[in-house]
Design a protein around this motif. Structure first.
Motif, PDB file in Angstrom:
ATOM      1  N   ASP A 129     -23.090 -21.135  33.195  1.00  0.00           N
ATOM      2  CA  ASP A 129     -22.547 -21.186  34.599  1.00  0.00           C
ATOM      3  C   ASP A 129     -22.533 -22.392  35.388  1.00  0.00           C
ATOM      4  O   ASP A 129     -22.009 -22.496  36.019  1.00  0.00           O
ATOM      5  CB  ASP A 129     -23.500 -20.160  35.459  1.00  0.00           C
TER       6      ASP A 129
ATOM      7  N   LYS B  86     -19.680 -24.462  33.947  1.00  0.00           N
ATOM      8  CA  LYS B  86     -18.554 -23.800  34.688  1.00  0.00           C
ATOM      9  C   LYS B  86     -18.302 -24.268  36.017  1.00  0.00           C
ATOM     10  O   LYS B  86     -17.149 -24.475  36.531  1.00  0.00           O
ATOM     11  CB  LYS B  86     -18.573 -22.214  34.570  1.00  0.00           C
ATOM     12  N   ASN B  87     -19.131 -24.395  36.843  1.00  0.00           N
ATOM     13  CA  ASN B  87     -19.246 -24.810  38.006  1.00  0.00           C
ATOM     14  C   ASN B  87     -19.305 -26.485  38.425  1.00  0.00           C
ATOM     15  O   ASN B  87     -19.579 -26.928  39.414  1.00  0.00           O
ATOM     16  CB  ASN B  87     -20.133 -24.057  38.887  1.00  0.00           C
TER      17      ASN B  87
END
Length: 434
Positions: free
Chosen positions: A424, A427-428
């Protein structure tokens, strides 16, 4: 308790507010209104915190704070992100410790290390670390804390001939003894729906899930300390030594009330939960320090707590920090927070407040409750939170729930948390060390 300490509180408040009136506010007039008056906006959710704000405003006519009550938890974080993006965030906001990095990474909060330095020593090192990122950047003033401790049914321990475990090895043996002597009872339960609880246990063992060096994040949710904690509890669940039902359910409440569960590793706020969920057991509980991983150690973790952050877009940061420091460290302010908002203050001196000399009503037989709590709070381990605690926590619930139903090792659930958290962050757009 309020009646008993009402007169003394009035004296404390008068002294503190008098000092606030005479304090220098000359460094806080950036962006002041005509006539030198500074206007600050403050978002918070603590009950009756308006009483503390009103006391500040009465004593500080040149720095006026307007309170806007908000919902807590993730709701206030979402609103702060939206307001900051729109260019109109408040000057200050109450923020849970684990939410600070999310706001920092989105440029919502300001680094107030220089302005906050005078009050740093008023807080235990472990608490101060929770508002610190990197080597020295500080993004909030601690407000309340949640040191963990061991709660147990003193009457059941006496009846079963149990002694309070001082180590986790003793805790495991106590759990087995309960099952042998009273097969319908359990010492406690492992809850797959409470990631904050598990995080506090991991903190005590020395876990360090996030760290930051410059722009690079280190992520180690599955570090050795966390796996040790996971394997320990997984082993107790697998052998049937403890229960595996989630907390905060009607079944859990019933088990506390009828003595099926006779202990609960929890936090300082547990008496309120027990009073609300297990009223029939009033006066039967006692509190002790958490069991330790090695004999002679003196450590605990934290479960919960919040802080007061200053936003980066605010035009009156000096004044905002002055208010935040007063509210969370001044005796007059912390007395109001204890009395009106029912918090356990993060400030060391406030933990010895006259309002905390009597035990919670649910623990009326333990006169040294808050004296012991203060000593325990000082031993809370520090912890650096990451920018996506929500992902780690959501994965905890799913992964540990599956581990319980599938009877698989808990260490695998921790690995799943690590993988999901790193993925995560990448991904960010966060830079994560390999």
């Amino acid at each position: 308790m309020r009646k008993k300490f009402g007169a003394l509180l009035a004296v404390v408040l008068a002294a503190g507010l008098s000092a606030a009136c005479t304090s220098d506010s000359g460094d806080a007039d950036q962006g002041a209104q005509p006539g030198g008056k500074v206007e600050l906006s403050f978002w918070a959710w603590a009950p009756n915190i308006d009483k503390t704000v009103d006391a500040w405003n009465a004593a500080n006519p040149d720095i006026h704070v307007t309170l806007s009550k908000q919902a807590g938890g993730g709701d206030i974080v979402t609103k702060l992100l939206t307001a900051a993006k729109a260019g109109n965030p408040p000057d200050l906001a109450q923020v849970e410790y684990q939410s600070l990095p999310t706001l920092v990474s989105n440029d919502v909060l300001a680094d107030i290390a220089e302005q906050a330095a005078p009050v740093k020593d008023k807080f235990a090192e472990g608490v101060w670390q929770q508002v610190t990122l990197g080597t020295d950047a500080v993004y909030a003033i601690p407000q309340d804390s949640g040191p963990m401790m061991f709660y147990y049914r003193a009457d059941e321990f006496d009846r079963l001939g149990l002694t309070v475990p001082k180590t986790w090895d003793e805790f495991a043996q106590t759990a087995r003894t309960v099952r042998q002597k009273a097969p319908k009872k359990y010492l406690t339960t492992f809850s797959a729906n409470d990631p904050g609880w598990f995080t506090g246990l991991a903190q005590q063992a020395g876990a360090s899930w996030w760290g930051i060096n410059g722009e690079t994040w280190n992520v180690s949710v599955n570090d050795a300390a966390t796996k040790k904690v996971a394997d320990y509890w997984g082993g107790l669940v697998a052998e049937g030594a403890i229960d595996k039902q989630p907390m905060y359910t009607p079944a859990w409440n019933k088990a506390l009330n009828d003595g099926t569960l006779i202990a609960w590793p929890s936090a300082i706020w547990a008496p309120g939960v027990l009073a609300g969920n297990a009223a029939a057991t009033k006066g039967k509980w006692a509190m002790a320090p958490m069991p330790q991983w090695a004999a002679g150690e003196n450590k605990t973790g934290s479960w919960g707590g919040s802080s007061t952050g200053v936003t980066a877009a605010g035009k009156n940061k000096a004044a905002a920090v002055k208010f935040a420091a007063w509210m969370n460290a001044d005796p007059a302010a912390t007395a109001l927070l204890i009395k009106e908002s029912s918090i356990y203050p993060a400030a060391r001196d406030a933990q010895s407040s006259p309002l905390l000399q009597e035990p919670p009503a649910f623990f009326a037989n333990q006169k040294d409750f808050y004296t012991s709590a203060k000593a325990i709070a000082e031993t809370a381990s520090g912890f650096v939170w990451g920018p996506n605690v929500n992902v780690a926590y959501d994965t905890y619930k799913d992964a540990f729930g599956k581990a319980i139903t599938g009877r698989t090792p808990f260490s695998g659930a921790v690995d799943t948390m690590q993988t999901a958290t790193v993925a995560d962050m990448q991904k960010n757009g966060f830079k994560v060390a390999s």
